[in-house]
Design an enzyme around this catalytic site. Structure first.
Site, PDB file in Angstrom:
ATOM      1  N   THR A  12       0.838  -1.211   0.000  1.00  0.00           N
ATOM      2  CA  THR A  12       0.000   0.000   0.000  1.00  0.00           C
ATOM      3  C   THR A  12       0.868   1.254   0.000  1.00  0.00           C
ATOM      4  OG1 THR A  12      -1.655  -1.205   1.259  1.00  0.00           O
ATOM      5  CG2 THR A  12      -1.826   1.189   1.296  1.00  0.00           C
ATOM      6  N   HIS A  16       2.227   1.865  -3.396  1.00  0.00           N
ATOM      7  CA  HIS A  16       1.207   2.444  -4.293  1.00  0.00           C
ATOM      8  C   HIS A  16       1.078   3.946  -4.045  1.00  0.00           C
ATOM      9  CE1 HIS A  16      -0.245  -1.289  -6.002  1.00  0.00           C
ATOM     10  NE2 HIS A  16      -0.410  -1.807  -4.810  1.00  0.00           N
TER      11      HIS A  16
END
Ligand code: NAD
Ligand code: ZN
Length: 378
Positions: A56, A59
């Site tokens: 995450t 990203h």
């Protein structure tokens, strides 16, 4: 929530901290000075000591389409951490300054049907730490006391820092009974690697790991895989005879997010098998529903961790000999965050830890004094 409450502090708290921030829409993160978060009467303030880098965070750093529609900058990122309580709100009686804790990164509403029934992992109004509220890649983080897990004295503090992804692994690995069963793990990223050790600990017979990256296949063997394959060169069904498997896998853990991997898993399942799906695909996919129907498979989506049954299971499995340390491959100071993210992005690493203690404002505090005693000691 009411205003900030800080108790039991000696020496006086600094007012600013270093934090890794997404400063504005676009790629990149910056180490910045930010105010130490205020916390309400039901919250605790934690001095972060170690953090883990998650996909995450990559990203958000890269600012892909998901990040662009999800993150509202400026935002402090990060959700995998361990640290020590420095201050508690006036309603908090279970935590004391100096306690070593980790945070559950899903902050739930507490009032919906599922929350009230004790199924907080099913809350539809979850707020993500380091995604929708300021996160843990910082010297301090504030969290509701209901999001805090206290560790036992002597736990390996690097392991404590990765309880969040370890919880993803445990939640997925224990979704179906694995004692005596033949288990497929698709994808040996950090979470798949930890899941291998968990299903081995939980008594699986064979654990076959499908992973294209040779370095990660080697780590998978260290974590307890019976056999690893490169899915680009070998079919799953090829291993059945070698392992004396009659029909196929009893349990599959999808931990790659890759559509080909999920299709291959469904094709290689035995009748009545269970497929636990953690991996997050980037697009819709076509599946062989005939195979799902005629083999009477159960497909189960897994998100986050069960609050707090998964956390309990993590704790007791570590205390009874589960070893996930080989999944941690790199360590950096928070000041070297560029290098840490580079390694995490490369695919050659598994879990990458950033240490937030160096040159921090409470180097002489309880965190610094006890920082190394847990190494290798669970
Ligand atoms: P990761 O990306 O590091 O690991 C995925 C692995 O899958 C990689 O090693 C990759 O080489 C491998 N892979 C790619 N194609 C494959 C194929 N065809 N067959 C087998 N393996 C293949 O990710 P991670 O951090 O270990 O997380 C695993 C997955 O879980 C990711 O998809 C991530 O987005 C997802 N995730 C889900 C949750 C949740 O709550 N559901 C939480 C965290 C992460
Ligand atoms: Zn809720």
């Amino acid at each position: 929530m009411a205003g900030p409450h800080r108790q039991g502090l000696n020496p006086p708290m600094p007012t600013t901290m270093l934090a890794l921030v997404k400063p504005s829409a676009g790629p990149g993160l910056r180490l910045e000075e930010r105010p130490i978060p205020e916390h309400g009467i039901n919250d605790v303030l934690i001095r972060v000591e170690r953090t883990g880098i998650c996909g995450t965070d990559l990203h958000i750093d890269a600012w892909d389409a998901w990040a662009a529609r999800t993150i509202v900058p400026p935002r402090i990122v990060g959700h995998e951490f361990a640290g020590r309580i420095v201050s508690v709100g006036s309603n908090v009686t279970d935590f004391t300054p100096g306690d070593l804790v980790s945070g559950e990164g899903h902050v739930v509403c507490g009032r919906c049907r599922h929350c009230l029934a004790g199924r907080r992992q099913l809350c539809a109004s979850t707020i993500g730490l380091g995604v929708e509220r300021d996160g843990a890649f910082a010297e301090y983080v504030a969290l509701p006391m209901t999001n805090v897990w206290q560790h036992w004295p002597g736990i390996d503090e690097e392991i404590a820092a990765i309880f969040d992804p370890f919880g993803n692994a445990v939640h997925t690995a224990l979704a179906f009974p694995v004692l005596g069963e033949d288990v497929l793990v698709s994808g040996a990223g950090p979470i798949g690697l930890m899941a291998i050790a968990v299903v081995r600990h939980a008594g699986a017979r064979h654990i076959v790991v499908s992973e294209p990256n040779p370095g990660r296949r080697r780590l998978a063997e260290q974590m307890g895989a019976t056999l690893t394959i490169d899915p680009r060169v070998r079919e799953l069904a090829d291993v059945f005879a070698e392992l004396d498997m009659v029909e196929g896998f009893d349990v599959a853990l999808e931990m790659s997010g890759n559509p080909t991997a999920l299709r291959a898993a469904i094709a290689a399942m035995a009748h009545g098998g269970g497929v636990a799906i953690l991996g997050i695909p980037t697009q819709e996919m076509v599946l062989d529903v005939n195979a799902i129907v005629f083999k009477m498979l159960t497909l189960r989506g897994i998100y986050g961790r069960e609050m707090y049954e998964t956390w309990y299971k993590m704790t007791v499995m570590l205390q009874s000999g589960l070893d996930i340390r080989p999944a941690i491959t790199h360590r950096f100071s928070h000041r070297d965050h560029l290098a840490a993210f580079e390694v995490a992005r490369s695919g050659d690493a598994a879990k990458v830890i950033m240490d937030w203690r160096a040159a921090g404002p409470d180097e002489t505090g309880p965190g610094a004094a006890r920082s190394d005693e847990g190494a290798g000691s669970q």
